[in-house]
Design an enzyme around this catalytic site. Sequence first.
Site, mmCIF file in Angstrom:
data_model
loop_
_atom_site.group_PDB
_atom_site.id
_atom_site.type_symbol
_atom_site.label_atom_id
_atom_site.label_comp_id
_atom_site.label_asym_id
_atom_site.label_seq_id
_atom_site.Cartn_x
_atom_site.Cartn_y
_atom_site.Cartn_z
ATOM 1 N N TYR A 89 -9.702 1.957 -6.736
ATOM 2 C CA TYR A 89 -9.503 2.213 -6.171
ATOM 3 C C TYR A 89 -10.016 1.977 -4.718
ATOM 4 C CZ TYR A 89 -5.957 4.599 -8.927
ATOM 5 O OH TYR A 89 -5.954 5.077 -9.727
ATOM 6 N N TRP A 102 0.467 7.901 -15.094
ATOM 7 C CA TRP A 102 0.773 7.337 -13.674
ATOM 8 C C TRP A 102 1.746 6.829 -12.817
ATOM 9 C CZ3 TRP A 102 0.374 2.067 -13.006
ATOM 10 C CH2 TRP A 102 0.393 0.989 -14.290
ATOM 11 N N LYS A 112 1.981 9.362 -5.967
ATOM 12 C CA LYS A 112 0.873 8.628 -5.014
ATOM 13 C C LYS A 112 1.874 8.921 -3.608
ATOM 14 C CE LYS A 112 -0.230 5.137 -1.918
ATOM 15 N NZ LYS A 112 0.616 4.603 -0.764
ATOM 16 N N HIS A 161 -11.188 2.609 -17.240
ATOM 17 C CA HIS A 161 -9.769 2.900 -16.290
ATOM 18 C C HIS A 161 -8.905 1.727 -17.298
ATOM 19 C CE1 HIS A 161 -8.513 2.588 -12.135
ATOM 20 N NE2 HIS A 161 -7.682 2.727 -13.043
ATOM 21 N N ASP A 181 -6.637 12.518 -7.434
ATOM 22 C CA ASP A 181 -6.965 11.265 -8.773
ATOM 23 C C ASP A 181 -6.761 10.222 -7.863
ATOM 24 O OD1 ASP A 181 -5.701 10.400 -11.676
ATOM 25 O OD2 ASP A 181 -6.119 8.892 -10.268
ATOM 26 N N ARG A 228 6.557 13.746 2.504
ATOM 27 C CA ARG A 228 6.521 13.386 1.066
ATOM 28 C C ARG A 228 5.887 14.225 -0.010
ATOM 29 N NH1 ARG A 228 7.077 6.492 1.474
ATOM 30 N NH2 ARG A 228 9.149 6.743 1.882
ATOM 31 N N LYS A 235 -12.833 7.080 -12.225
ATOM 32 C CA LYS A 235 -12.481 6.362 -13.128
ATOM 33 C C LYS A 235 -13.299 5.525 -12.878
ATOM 34 C CE LYS A 235 -7.338 6.987 -12.922
ATOM 35 N NZ LYS A 235 -7.891 7.038 -11.049
HETATM 36 P P1 A2P Z 1 3.790 6.647 0.695
HETATM 37 O O1 A2P Z 1 2.043 6.527 0.440
HETATM 38 O O2 A2P Z 1 3.991 5.357 1.796
HETATM 39 O O3 A2P Z 1 4.326 7.331 1.355
HETATM 40 P P2 A2P Z 1 3.983 6.063 -7.715
HETATM 41 O O4 A2P Z 1 3.400 7.470 -6.816
HETATM 42 O O5 A2P Z 1 4.334 5.919 -8.159
HETATM 43 O O6 A2P Z 1 2.789 5.273 -7.696
HETATM 44 O O7 A2P Z 1 4.857 5.921 -6.027
HETATM 45 C C1 A2P Z 1 4.019 5.988 -5.217
HETATM 46 C C2 A2P Z 1 5.099 5.379 -3.816
HETATM 47 O O8 A2P Z 1 6.282 5.876 -3.799
HETATM 48 C C3 A2P Z 1 4.527 5.167 -2.917
HETATM 49 O O9 A2P Z 1 4.942 3.806 -1.929
HETATM 50 C C4 A2P Z 1 5.314 5.829 -1.884
HETATM 51 O O10 A2P Z 1 5.052 5.896 -0.203
HETATM 52 C C5 A2P Z 1 6.272 6.638 -2.651
HETATM 53 N N1 A2P Z 1 7.293 7.464 -2.606
HETATM 54 C C6 A2P Z 1 6.131 9.103 -2.900
HETATM 55 N N2 A2P Z 1 6.448 10.248 -2.727
HETATM 56 C C7 A2P Z 1 7.827 9.568 -1.788
HETATM 57 C C8 A2P Z 1 8.830 9.944 -2.307
HETATM 58 N N3 A2P Z 1 8.917 12.002 -2.054
HETATM 59 N N4 A2P Z 1 9.967 9.799 -1.311
HETATM 60 C C9 A2P Z 1 9.930 8.126 -1.206
HETATM 61 N N5 A2P Z 1 9.404 7.372 -1.714
HETATM 62 C C10 A2P Z 1 7.806 8.398 -2.176
#
Ligand code: A2P
Length: 284
Positions: A57, A197, A240, A115, A52, A246, A82
């Site tokens: 972005y 999102w 994300k 968007h 996505d 992660r 988007k």
């Molecule tokens: P990073 O990209 O530095 O790994 P969302 O998807 O709700 O927008 O959240 C994204 C944020 O959460 C980013 O700052 C990402 O950091 C962090 N993030 C994504 N997956 C994890 C995870 N499994 N554990 C901790 N932080 C995470």
Amino acid sequence: MTNNMKSLNDTFKTNNGIEIPCVGFGTWQTPEGQVAVDAVKYAIESGYRHIDTADIYQNEESVGRGIAESGIDRKEVFITTKLWNSKRGYESTLKAFGESIRKLKIEYVDLYLIHWPANKANGVKINADTWRAFEKLYKDGRIRAIGLSNFLTHHIEALLDTAEIIPAVNQIEFHPGYMQADTLAFCKAHRIVVEAWSPLGTGRLLNNPQLKEIAGHYGISVAQLCIRWCLQNATLPLPKSVTPKRITENAEVFNFTLSDTDMQAINSLPYIGGSGLHPDKIDF
Ligand code: A2P
């Protein structure tokens, strides 16, 4: 139904019969350049089949490169982008779509979204004109499904007055403490797939004590809890991350099921943080 999702290859089916892989790889705030290329490549290697992105972005070029460099067959990956707010309207939408596919270096987009709804006095007309361009691109075979993002019930109702094609998707902010129940119910009633999102509240939820406690019941992380919770609410999460560990962790959400009691407990949480962006109030 979505409790039965067993892998990243399972799908949500849209009202026009398109299958969308059930967890999307989010790229909001992923910077253009090698970081985005590597994150997308790693996500595809880890099994994600849904990426996505968005014009705003400013990473479409790198997202496209990551997909190309992964070596995956174009048809095996579901790509969403988007239309940005400054490019709404019939002619400018057609032009903006051309710019997005040029940057992504692809021939067609799987899902194209408006968007944000236009929210000023003439917003209804602007949204209708934009949607006509979406319908043209869809009929021309440039897009497999067309949809919305951040549309509230009243924006969708107004759009449906003139729309020929019912939107396939509405992508909204959706995470524990912020379920947007009215919009969710309206979309489900109209067979519009809801995508989530910021399913982790852009990371803001990860230290919440209640979520930590529930995650502990299953021996999972709060991130995995939030992603699974979206699926069990029949919404499609778009976590994300640019961090390999992660990215893998966020895809490991298929070997446990949250109990009804825990689902209810999370569904009942009060607001515990989010973007603070409201579609009727934003001025960008
Ligand atoms: P990073 O990209 O530095 O790994 P969302 O998807 O709700 O927008 O959240 C994204 C944020 O959460 C980013 O700052 C990402 O950091 C962090 N993030 C994504 N997956 C994890 C995870 N499994 N554990 C901790 N932080 C995470």
